[in-house]
Design a protein around this motif. Structure first.
Motif, short mmCIF file in Angstrom:
data_model
loop_
_atom_site.label_atom_id
_atom_site.label_comp_id
_atom_site.label_asym_id
_atom_site.label_seq_id
_atom_site.Cartn_x
_atom_site.Cartn_y
_atom_site.Cartn_z
N ASP A 1 0.85 -1.20 0.00
CA ASP A 1 0.00 0.00 0.00
C ASP A 1 0.88 1.24 0.00
OD1 ASP A 1 -2.24 -1.63 0.24
OD2 ASP A 1 -2.57 -1.20 2.36
N THR A 2 0.39 2.32 -0.58
CA THR A 2 1.05 3.61 -0.51
C THR A 2 0.16 4.55 0.28
OG1 THR A 2 2.11 3.27 -2.65
CG2 THR A 2 2.03 5.54 -1.82
N ILE A 3 0.66 5.06 1.40
CA ILE A 3 -0.09 6.00 2.24
C ILE A 3 0.10 7.38 1.63
CG2 ILE A 3 -0.38 6.96 4.55
CD1 ILE A 3 1.08 4.35 5.56
N ILE A 4 -1.01 8.04 1.22
CA ILE A 4 -0.87 9.33 0.56
C ILE A 4 -1.37 10.50 1.40
CG2 ILE A 4 -0.82 8.39 -1.77
CD1 ILE A 4 -3.79 9.12 -2.05
N SER A 5 -2.18 10.24 2.44
CA SER A 5 -2.58 11.34 3.32
C SER A 5 -3.04 10.81 4.67
CB SER A 5 -3.68 12.20 2.69
OG SER A 5 -4.91 11.51 2.66
N ILE A 6 -2.97 11.68 5.66
CA ILE A 6 -3.48 11.43 7.00
C ILE A 6 -4.44 12.57 7.32
CG2 ILE A 6 -2.93 11.27 9.47
CD1 ILE A 6 -1.79 8.90 8.03
N ASP A 7 -5.68 12.22 7.63
CA ASP A 7 -6.71 13.22 7.94
C ASP A 7 -6.74 14.35 6.92
OD1 ASP A 7 -7.62 11.79 10.12
OD2 ASP A 7 -6.43 12.92 11.56
N GLY A 8 -6.61 14.00 5.65
CA GLY A 8 -6.70 14.97 4.57
C GLY A 8 -5.44 15.74 4.27
N GLU A 9 -4.38 15.54 5.04
CA GLU A 9 -3.11 16.24 4.79
C GLU A 9 -2.16 15.32 4.03
OE1 GLU A 9 0.28 18.87 7.07
OE2 GLU A 9 -1.63 18.48 8.07
N ALA A 10 -1.76 15.75 2.85
CA ALA A 10 -0.91 14.94 1.98
C ALA A 10 0.43 14.64 2.63
CB ALA A 10 -0.67 15.65 0.65
N MET B 1 5.42 10.30 10.01
CA MET B 1 5.70 10.27 11.45
C MET B 1 5.21 11.55 12.14
SD MET B 1 7.01 7.34 12.08
CE MET B 1 7.91 7.44 13.59
N GLU B 2 5.42 12.71 11.51
CA GLU B 2 4.99 13.97 12.10
C GLU B 2 3.46 14.02 12.24
OE1 GLU B 2 6.62 16.74 9.35
OE2 GLU B 2 8.54 16.87 10.39
N LEU B 3 2.75 13.58 11.19
CA LEU B 3 1.29 13.64 11.22
C LEU B 3 0.70 12.69 12.26
CD1 LEU B 3 0.58 13.93 7.40
CD2 LEU B 3 0.40 15.73 9.12
N VAL B 4 1.27 11.51 12.38
CA VAL B 4 0.79 10.55 13.37
C VAL B 4 1.15 11.02 14.79
CG1 VAL B 4 1.01 8.17 14.22
CG2 VAL B 4 0.82 8.61 11.76
N ALA B 5 2.32 11.62 14.95
CA ALA B 5 2.76 12.08 16.27
C ALA B 5 1.87 13.19 16.83
CB ALA B 5 4.21 12.56 16.20
N GLU B 6 1.16 13.89 15.96
CA GLU B 6 0.25 14.95 16.41
C GLU B 6 -0.98 14.39 17.12
OE1 GLU B 6 -0.70 17.25 12.95
OE2 GLU B 6 1.32 18.06 12.78
N LYS B 7 -1.22 13.10 16.96
CA LYS B 7 -2.39 12.45 17.56
C LYS B 7 -2.01 11.82 18.89
CE LYS B 7 -5.04 13.11 13.99
NZ LYS B 7 -6.24 13.90 14.03
N GLY B 8 -2.99 11.71 19.77
CA GLY B 8 -2.77 11.08 21.06
C GLY B 8 -3.37 9.68 21.11
N ALA B 9 -2.99 8.94 22.12
CA ALA B 9 -3.53 7.59 22.32
C ALA B 9 -5.04 7.65 22.40
CB ALA B 9 -2.94 6.98 23.58
N GLY B 10 -5.70 6.73 21.72
CA GLY B 10 -7.15 6.66 21.73
C GLY B 10 -7.81 7.46 20.63
N GLU B 11 -7.06 8.37 19.99
CA GLU B 11 -7.63 9.16 18.90
C GLU B 11 -7.70 8.35 17.62
OE1 GLU B 11 -6.76 13.44 18.42
OE2 GLU B 11 -5.17 13.06 19.89
N GLN B 12 -8.62 8.76 16.73
CA GLN B 12 -8.74 8.12 15.43
C GLN B 12 -8.09 9.00 14.38
OE1 GLN B 12 -12.89 7.42 14.58
NE2 GLN B 12 -12.67 5.29 15.14
#
Length: 76
Positions: A30-39, A47-58
């Motif tokens: 798979d190729t991941i192209i965006s997280i929550d709408g951010e390319a 890593m930066e986009l995922v790190a902005e989220k906390g445990a339990g968040e979607q």
């Protein structure tokens, strides 16, 4: 795609069995192209986009699999 992160590992499974990624449906190739709408590009790393989220968040991950775009939802 010209942006994104390819999920692969030639030494062992790229998606760990039982992981959040596997439970959400992410697969090797798979190729991941965006997280929550951010390319995912040179300015926004996965890593930066995922790190902005906390445990339990979607988060919603847009991927390309076999030339088809799909959305996966992950619970961190």
């Amino acid at each position: 795609p010209s942006v994104g992160v390819l999920v692969y590992n030639n030494q062992r499974s790229a998606v760990v069995s039982g992981s959040i990624a596997q439970k959400a449906g992410l697969r090797a190739g798979d190729t991941i192209i965006s997280i929550d709408g951010e390319a995912i590009d040179q300015d926004s790393s996965l890593m930066e986009l995922v790190a902005e989220k906390g445990a339990g968040e979607q988060l919603t991950m847009k991927i390309v699999r076999q030339n088809q775009e799909q959305e996966l939802t992950l619970q961190l």
